[in-house]
Scaffold this motif. Structure first.
Motif, PDB file in Angstrom:
ATOM      1  N   GLN A  32      -9.987 -11.062  -6.706  1.00  0.00           N
ATOM      2  CA  GLN A  32     -10.533  -9.868  -6.076  1.00  0.00           C
ATOM      3  C   GLN A  32     -10.249  -9.883  -4.575  1.00  0.00           C
ATOM      4  OE1 GLN A  32     -14.772  -9.299  -6.161  1.00  0.00           O
ATOM      5  NE2 GLN A  32     -14.572  -7.101  -5.814  1.00  0.00           N
ATOM      6  N   PHE A  33     -10.290 -11.057  -3.972  1.00  0.00           N
ATOM      7  CA  PHE A  33      -9.974 -11.183  -2.550  1.00  0.00           C
ATOM      8  C   PHE A  33      -8.572 -10.655  -2.275  1.00  0.00           C
ATOM      9  CE2 PHE A  33      -7.822 -13.616   0.765  1.00  0.00           C
ATOM     10  CZ  PHE A  33      -8.656 -13.396   1.854  1.00  0.00           C
ATOM     11  N   TRP A  34      -7.585 -11.135  -3.030  1.00  0.00           N
ATOM     12  CA  TRP A  34      -6.204 -10.718  -2.788  1.00  0.00           C
ATOM     13  C   TRP A  34      -5.977  -9.258  -3.174  1.00  0.00           C
ATOM     14  CZ3 TRP A  34      -3.667 -12.825   0.732  1.00  0.00           C
ATOM     15  CH2 TRP A  34      -3.820 -14.186   1.002  1.00  0.00           C
ATOM     16  N   ASN A  35      -6.660  -8.781  -4.196  1.00  0.00           N
ATOM     17  CA  ASN A  35      -6.567  -7.363  -4.554  1.00  0.00           C
ATOM     18  C   ASN A  35      -7.053  -6.513  -3.388  1.00  0.00           C
ATOM     19  OD1 ASN A  35      -6.249  -5.117  -6.549  1.00  0.00           O
ATOM     20  ND2 ASN A  35      -8.451  -4.946  -6.189  1.00  0.00           N
ATOM     21  N   ASP A  36      -8.202  -6.879  -2.816  1.00  0.00           N
ATOM     22  CA  ASP A  36      -8.761  -6.099  -1.705  1.00  0.00           C
ATOM     23  C   ASP A  36      -7.900  -6.195  -0.446  1.00  0.00           C
ATOM     24  OD1 ASP A  36     -10.751  -5.412  -3.442  1.00  0.00           O
ATOM     25  OD2 ASP A  36     -12.353  -6.484  -2.395  1.00  0.00           O
ATOM     26  N   VAL A  37      -7.353  -7.364  -0.177  1.00  0.00           N
ATOM     27  CA  VAL A  37      -6.492  -7.529   1.001  1.00  0.00           C
ATOM     28  C   VAL A  37      -5.210  -6.705   0.845  1.00  0.00           C
ATOM     29  CG1 VAL A  37      -5.051  -9.184   2.262  1.00  0.00           C
ATOM     30  CG2 VAL A  37      -7.413  -9.759   1.715  1.00  0.00           C
ATOM     31  N   LEU A  38      -4.579  -6.781  -0.312  1.00  0.00           N
ATOM     32  CA  LEU A  38      -3.330  -6.032  -0.520  1.00  0.00           C
ATOM     33  C   LEU A  38      -3.563  -4.524  -0.513  1.00  0.00           C
ATOM     34  CD1 LEU A  38      -1.583  -8.273  -3.197  1.00  0.00           C
ATOM     35  CD2 LEU A  38      -0.977  -8.003  -0.786  1.00  0.00           C
ATOM     36  N   VAL A  39      -4.596  -4.076  -1.198  1.00  0.00           N
ATOM     37  CA  VAL A  39      -4.891  -2.643  -1.206  1.00  0.00           C
ATOM     38  C   VAL A  39      -5.270  -2.185   0.199  1.00  0.00           C
ATOM     39  CG1 VAL A  39      -6.483  -0.882  -2.065  1.00  0.00           C
ATOM     40  CG2 VAL A  39      -5.484  -2.522  -3.648  1.00  0.00           C
ATOM     41  N   GLY A  40      -6.047  -2.997   0.911  1.00  0.00           N
ATOM     42  CA  GLY A  40      -6.413  -2.657   2.292  1.00  0.00           C
ATOM     43  C   GLY A  40      -5.195  -2.553   3.197  1.00  0.00           C
ATOM     44  N   ALA A  41      -4.268  -3.496   3.057  1.00  0.00           N
ATOM     45  CA  ALA A  41      -3.050  -3.464   3.873  1.00  0.00           C
ATOM     46  C   ALA A  41      -2.210  -2.226   3.559  1.00  0.00           C
ATOM     47  CB  ALA A  41      -2.237  -4.731   3.652  1.00  0.00           C
ATOM     48  N   LEU A  42      -2.127  -1.875   2.283  1.00  0.00           N
ATOM     49  CA  LEU A  42      -1.361  -0.675   1.908  1.00  0.00           C
ATOM     50  C   LEU A  42      -2.033   0.596   2.406  1.00  0.00           C
ATOM     51  CD1 LEU A  42      -0.250  -1.669  -1.696  1.00  0.00           C
ATOM     52  CD2 LEU A  42       1.216  -1.389   0.318  1.00  0.00           C
ATOM     53  N   LEU A  43      -3.364   0.665   2.306  1.00  0.00           N
ATOM     54  CA  LEU A  43      -4.078   1.832   2.839  1.00  0.00           C
ATOM     55  C   LEU A  43      -3.872   1.940   4.352  1.00  0.00           C
ATOM     56  CD1 LEU A  43      -7.457   1.793   0.883  1.00  0.00           C
ATOM     57  CD2 LEU A  43      -5.679   3.543   0.763  1.00  0.00           C
ATOM     58  N   LEU A  44      -3.940   0.810   5.035  1.00  0.00           N
ATOM     59  CA  LEU A  44      -3.703   0.795   6.477  1.00  0.00           C
ATOM     60  C   LEU A  44      -2.288   1.276   6.796  1.00  0.00           C
ATOM     61  CD1 LEU A  44      -4.563   0.050   9.374  1.00  0.00           C
ATOM     62  CD2 LEU A  44      -3.866  -2.290   8.872  1.00  0.00           C
ATOM     63  N   ALA A  45      -1.318   0.833   6.018  1.00  0.00           N
ATOM     64  CA  ALA A  45       0.086   1.205   6.266  1.00  0.00           C
ATOM     65  C   ALA A  45       0.320   2.694   6.036  1.00  0.00           C
ATOM     66  CB  ALA A  45       1.011   0.384   5.382  1.00  0.00           C
ATOM     67  N   VAL A  46      -0.128   3.237   4.898  1.00  0.00           N
ATOM     68  CA  VAL A  46       0.151   4.658   4.634  1.00  0.00           C
ATOM     69  C   VAL A  46      -0.685   5.558   5.532  1.00  0.00           C
ATOM     70  CG1 VAL A  46       0.956   4.279   2.281  1.00  0.00           C
ATOM     71  CG2 VAL A  46      -1.441   4.818   2.653  1.00  0.00           C
ATOM     72  N   GLY A  47      -1.918   5.156   5.830  1.00  0.00           N
ATOM     73  CA  GLY A  47      -2.734   5.934   6.764  1.00  0.00           C
ATOM     74  C   GLY A  47      -2.145   5.920   8.166  1.00  0.00           C
ATOM     75  N   GLY A  48      -1.688   4.749   8.593  1.00  0.00           N
ATOM     76  CA  GLY A  48      -1.058   4.633   9.913  1.00  0.00           C
ATOM     77  C   GLY A  48       0.248   5.406  10.004  1.00  0.00           C
ATOM     78  N   TYR A  49       1.020   5.382   8.928  1.00  0.00           N
ATOM     79  CA  TYR A  49       2.282   6.123   8.906  1.00  0.00           C
ATOM     80  C   TYR A  49       2.041   7.628   9.048  1.00  0.00           C
ATOM     81  CZ  TYR A  49       6.580   8.176   7.122  1.00  0.00           C
ATOM     82  OH  TYR A  49       7.713   8.933   6.968  1.00  0.00           O
ATOM     83  N   ASN A  50       1.110   8.153   8.273  1.00  0.00           N
ATOM     84  CA  ASN A  50       0.831   9.587   8.371  1.00  0.00           C
ATOM     85  C   ASN A  50       0.167   9.938   9.699  1.00  0.00           C
ATOM     86  OD1 ASN A  50       2.035  10.722   6.188  1.00  0.00           O
ATOM     87  ND2 ASN A  50       0.217  10.722   4.904  1.00  0.00           N
ATOM     88  N   TYR A  51      -0.639   9.045  10.251  1.00  0.00           N
ATOM     89  CA  TYR A  51      -1.219   9.284  11.572  1.00  0.00           C
ATOM     90  C   TYR A  51      -0.108   9.381  12.616  1.00  0.00           C
ATOM     91  CZ  TYR A  51      -4.211   8.888  15.647  1.00  0.00           C
ATOM     92  OH  TYR A  51      -4.848   9.136  16.841  1.00  0.00           O
ATOM     93  N   TYR A  52       0.845   8.488  12.534  1.00  0.00           N
ATOM     94  CA  TYR A  52       1.976   8.514  13.464  1.00  0.00           C
ATOM     95  C   TYR A  52       2.743   9.830  13.343  1.00  0.00           C
ATOM     96  CZ  TYR A  52       6.573   7.502  15.378  1.00  0.00           C
ATOM     97  OH  TYR A  52       7.739   7.580  16.085  1.00  0.00           O
ATOM     98  N   ARG A  53       3.026  10.241  12.119  1.00  0.00           N
ATOM     99  CA  ARG A  53       3.764  11.490  11.924  1.00  0.00           C
ATOM    100  C   ARG A  53       2.994  12.673  12.497  1.00  0.00           C
ATOM    101  NH1 ARG A  53       7.998  12.136   8.251  1.00  0.00           N
ATOM    102  NH2 ARG A  53       7.229  14.227   7.841  1.00  0.00           N
ATOM    103  N   ARG A  54       1.716  12.752  12.210  1.00  0.00           N
ATOM    104  CA  ARG A  54       0.913  13.878  12.693  1.00  0.00           C
ATOM    105  C   ARG A  54       0.715  13.830  14.195  1.00  0.00           C
ATOM    106  NH1 ARG A  54      -3.310  14.596   7.650  1.00  0.00           N
ATOM    107  NH2 ARG A  54      -1.818  15.719   6.368  1.00  0.00           N
ATOM    108  N   SER A  55       0.683  12.652  14.775  1.00  0.00           N
ATOM    109  CA  SER A  55       0.576  12.530  16.233  1.00  0.00           C
ATOM    110  C   SER A  55       1.829  13.037  16.925  1.00  0.00           C
ATOM    111  CB  SER A  55       0.346  11.077  16.639  1.00  0.00           C
ATOM    112  OG  SER A  55      -0.895  10.637  16.185  1.00  0.00           O
TER     113      SER A  55
END
Length: 170
Positions: A72-95
């Motif tokens: 569960q630790f690694w599931n949460d870390v990997l999903v968190g990293a992916l959410l951070l990446a796609v959220g950051g990518y779209n934030y960059y585009r919209r900025s």
């Protein structure tokens, strides 16, 4: 034998090329028209992407803060990293006054669905995502719901922005 300099009917390749393109706008003018038009000038939807990225940060922090099993630790870390990446990518585009990526927003929604389903399908007390405490279990479900809703709405909004841009350009 006439010399080349005295023949008035001959033009260089450059002159012929320039003569052909005088009736239509040149590439620089067309490029200037395209770059002057910004599909998202008010940077709308930036907050959606920021919240998705923050959910990713929270999932990483939560994995370290809560007592949970390794899977569960690694599931949460990997999903968190992916959410951070796609959220950051779209934030960059919209900025940068661009429309968000529908694909990145859809990935956020799918990751949210994964977070919701994983504890129930694999079980809270058995399986690959066995939890040590209920807080980690319900945290995954609640964050998953938030990521699913925000990601789906972000994908919808990005698609609408893209369609409006296409209509405006046509």
């Amino acid at each position: 034998m006439p010399s080349q300099g005295l023949v008035p009917d001959t033009m260089s390749e450059r002159e012929v090329s320039n003569e052909r393109t005088t009736d239509r706008p040149d590439a620089d003018e067309r490029r200037a028209d395209r770059t002057d038009y910004r599909p998202n000038p008010d940077e709308s939807g930036k907050w959606l992407s920021a919240i998705i990225a923050l959910l990713g940060v929270w999932m990483i922090v939560e994995a370290v803060a809560f007592d949970m099993v390794v899977t569960q630790f690694w599931n949460d870390v990997l999903v968190g990293a992916l959410l951070l990446a796609v959220g950051g990518y779209n934030y960059y585009r919209r900025s940068n006054e661009e429309t968000a990526s529908v694909g990145a927003a859809s990935i956020a929604a799918l990751l949210g669905a994964w977070l919701i389903i994983t504890p129930f399908v694999l079980g809270a007390d058995a399986g690959a995502t066995e939890t040590v405490n209920d807080l980690a279990f319900w945290n995954d479900v609640i964050v998953g719901l938030a990521a699913l809703v925000l990601g789906a709405y972000s994908a919808y909004a990005a698609r609408e922005e893209r369609e409006e841009t296409r209509r405006a350009v046509s």
